[in-house]
Design a protein around this motif. Structure first.
Motif, mmCIF file in Angstrom:
data_model
loop_
_atom_site.group_PDB
_atom_site.id
_atom_site.type_symbol
_atom_site.label_atom_id
_atom_site.label_comp_id
_atom_site.label_asym_id
_atom_site.label_seq_id
_atom_site.Cartn_x
_atom_site.Cartn_y
_atom_site.Cartn_z
ATOM 1 N N GLY A 56 0.798 -1.224 0.000
ATOM 2 C CA GLY A 56 0.000 0.000 0.000
ATOM 3 C C GLY A 56 0.830 1.274 0.000
ATOM 4 N N ILE A 57 2.112 1.202 0.365
ATOM 5 C CA ILE A 57 2.983 2.387 0.361
ATOM 6 C C ILE A 57 3.685 2.476 -1.001
ATOM 7 N N VAL A 58 3.637 3.676 -1.603
ATOM 8 C CA VAL A 58 4.448 3.913 -2.808
ATOM 9 C C VAL A 58 5.691 4.670 -2.362
ATOM 10 N N PHE A 59 6.816 3.981 -2.365
ATOM 11 C CA PHE A 59 8.058 4.566 -1.874
ATOM 12 C C PHE A 59 8.674 5.456 -2.944
ATOM 13 N N LYS A 60 9.015 6.693 -2.567
ATOM 14 C CA LYS A 60 9.687 7.618 -3.485
ATOM 15 C C LYS A 60 11.191 7.391 -3.356
ATOM 16 N N ASP A 61 11.765 6.714 -4.327
ATOM 17 C CA ASP A 61 13.180 6.339 -4.290
ATOM 18 C C ASP A 61 14.029 7.459 -4.888
ATOM 19 N N ILE B 143 16.275 20.472 6.698
ATOM 20 C CA ILE B 143 16.232 19.858 5.359
ATOM 21 C C ILE B 143 16.015 18.351 5.465
ATOM 22 N N ASP B 144 15.057 17.841 4.703
ATOM 23 C CA ASP B 144 14.902 16.384 4.600
ATOM 24 C C ASP B 144 14.537 16.029 3.158
ATOM 25 N N ASP B 145 14.629 14.753 2.822
ATOM 26 C CA ASP B 145 14.323 14.361 1.449
ATOM 27 C C ASP B 145 12.844 14.505 1.157
ATOM 28 N N LEU B 146 11.997 14.188 2.151
ATOM 29 C CA LEU B 146 10.571 14.043 1.854
ATOM 30 C C LEU B 146 9.749 14.356 3.095
ATOM 31 N N ILE B 147 8.632 15.063 2.912
ATOM 32 C CA ILE B 147 7.676 15.214 4.000
ATOM 33 C C ILE B 147 6.434 14.392 3.671
ATOM 34 N N ALA B 148 6.094 13.499 4.593
ATOM 35 C CA ALA B 148 4.870 12.700 4.465
ATOM 36 C C ALA B 148 3.872 13.243 5.474
ATOM 37 N N THR B 149 3.775 12.661 6.673
ATOM 38 C CA THR B 149 2.838 13.171 7.688
ATOM 39 C C THR B 149 3.363 14.413 8.392
ATOM 40 N N GLY B 150 4.657 14.662 8.278
ATOM 41 C CA GLY B 150 5.261 15.808 8.962
ATOM 42 C C GLY B 150 5.731 15.490 10.374
ATOM 43 N N GLY B 151 5.545 14.265 10.829
ATOM 44 C CA GLY B 151 5.918 13.894 12.199
ATOM 45 C C GLY B 151 7.402 14.082 12.482
ATOM 46 N N THR B 152 8.236 13.651 11.553
ATOM 47 C CA THR B 152 9.693 13.757 11.741
ATOM 48 C C THR B 152 10.120 15.222 11.781
ATOM 49 N N ALA B 153 9.586 16.003 10.856
ATOM 50 C CA ALA B 153 9.958 17.424 10.785
ATOM 51 C C ALA B 153 9.447 18.190 12.010
ATOM 52 N N GLU C 150 7.293 16.634 -1.476
ATOM 53 C CA GLU C 150 6.185 16.792 -0.524
ATOM 54 C C GLU C 150 5.010 15.930 -0.991
ATOM 55 N N LEU C 151 4.553 15.036 -0.117
ATOM 56 C CA LEU C 151 3.347 14.254 -0.412
ATOM 57 C C LEU C 151 2.159 15.074 0.086
ATOM 58 N N THR C 152 1.666 15.958 -0.804
ATOM 59 C CA THR C 152 0.694 16.976 -0.360
ATOM 60 C C THR C 152 -0.606 16.359 0.154
ATOM 61 N N SER D 204 18.493 9.458 7.796
ATOM 62 C CA SER D 204 19.796 9.601 7.169
ATOM 63 C C SER D 204 19.698 10.326 5.821
ATOM 64 N N ARG D 205 18.502 10.385 5.224
ATOM 65 C CA ARG D 205 18.437 11.028 3.903
ATOM 66 C C ARG D 205 18.507 12.542 3.986
ATOM 67 N N GLY D 206 18.228 13.089 5.173
ATOM 68 C CA GLY D 206 18.422 14.529 5.367
ATOM 69 C C GLY D 206 19.889 14.911 5.303
HETATM 70 P P1 AMP Z 1 6.920 11.766 8.030
HETATM 71 O O1 AMP Z 1 7.514 11.865 9.412
HETATM 72 O O2 AMP Z 1 5.644 10.993 8.005
HETATM 73 O O3 AMP Z 1 6.789 13.123 7.365
HETATM 74 O O4 AMP Z 1 7.924 10.893 7.175
HETATM 75 C C1 AMP Z 1 9.071 11.464 6.731
HETATM 76 C C2 AMP Z 1 10.219 10.492 6.641
HETATM 77 O O5 AMP Z 1 9.840 9.181 6.221
HETATM 78 C C3 AMP Z 1 11.165 11.042 5.625
HETATM 79 O O6 AMP Z 1 12.454 11.122 6.214
HETATM 80 C C4 AMP Z 1 11.118 10.085 4.459
HETATM 81 O O7 AMP Z 1 12.415 9.755 4.098
HETATM 82 C C5 AMP Z 1 10.342 8.869 4.937
HETATM 83 N N1 AMP Z 1 9.181 8.564 4.074
HETATM 84 C C6 AMP Z 1 7.870 8.603 4.417
HETATM 85 N N2 AMP Z 1 7.065 8.260 3.429
HETATM 86 C C7 AMP Z 1 7.870 7.975 2.375
HETATM 87 C C8 AMP Z 1 7.641 7.571 1.016
HETATM 88 N N3 AMP Z 1 6.394 7.364 0.514
HETATM 89 N N4 AMP Z 1 8.720 7.394 0.218
HETATM 90 C C9 AMP Z 1 9.967 7.593 0.682
HETATM 91 N N5 AMP Z 1 10.243 7.985 1.950
HETATM 92 C C10 AMP Z 1 9.219 8.168 2.793
#
Ligand code: AMP
Length: 170
Positions: A17-22, A117-127, A149-151, A57-59
């Motif tokens: 169910g997850i589409v990973f952004k590589d 700086i991070d590679d990707l924002i999903a839910t925003g929890g990490t940021a 950004e996964l809007t 680590s991707r940040g």
């Molecule tokens: P979040 O805390 O939900 O914003 O998730 C952010 C972290 O999870 C980022 O450091 C991303 O590297 C990783 N991440 C979450 N979802 C994905 C995704 N669909 N593809 C690649 N990386 C993801």
């Protein structure tokens, strides 16, 4: 430069169910990677940043060349037990369970302006957790930068009210 064409979608990773952004397909493209760092540097230039913070680590991958380009310091936010000196620590919720991030207490000069700086924002929890860590140090968070950004997850709603730059929206 069509950066989106350099990001590989990997369906059902790390779970169904997850589409990973590589981003490895962007990193190994010399022109694309340079364009990505140069574009981010342009977009955050007026924030007058003193430090870049990158999350393990991707940040680190995007944060360090950006810091080099901007002529500012880089500060790592790491998983527990990795940083050797005194740390601030924050626990944050994951979909299942929780995780913890740490930063060195003396990472910044007092009153510094900090860009996350991070590679990707999903839910925003990490940021959001990283923002709280920066608050603990007493320095000022002045913005966030993400390559992707996964809007549809509306992660930016969970972040403090500072400028948020993302290069690619999905
Ligand atoms: P979040 O805390 O939900 O914003 O998730 C952010 C972290 O999870 C980022 O450091 C991303 O590297 C990783 N991440 C979450 N979802 C994905 C995704 N669909 N593809 C690649 N990386 C993801």
């Amino acid at each position: 430069m069509d950066l989106k064409s350099l990001i590989r979608d990997v369906p059902d990773f790390p779970k169904p169910g997850i589409v990973f952004k590589d981003i490895t397909t962007l990193l190994n493209h010399a022109e694309g990677f340079r364009y990505c760092i140069d574009s981010m540097a342009e977009k955050v230039a007026d924030l007058n940043v003193d430090y870049i913070v990158g999350m393990e680590s991707r940040g680190f991958i995007f944060g360090t060349p950006l810091a080099y380009k901007m002529g500012v310091g880089f500060v790592p936010v790491r998983k527990p037990g990795k940083l050797p000196a005194h740390t601030h620590s924050i626990e944050y919720a994951l979909e299942y369970g929780s995780d913890r991030l740490e930063i060195h207490q003396d990472a910044f000069h007092p009153g510094s302006r900090v860009l996350v700086i991070d590679d990707l924002i999903a839910t925003g929890g990490t940021a959001a957790a990283t923002a709280q860590l920066i608050e603990q140090t007493g320095s000022s968070l002045v913005g966030f930068g993400f390559i992707i950004e996964l809007t549809f997850l509306e992660g930016r709603k969970n972040l403090p009210h500072v400028p948020i730059v993302s290069l690619l929206e999905y």
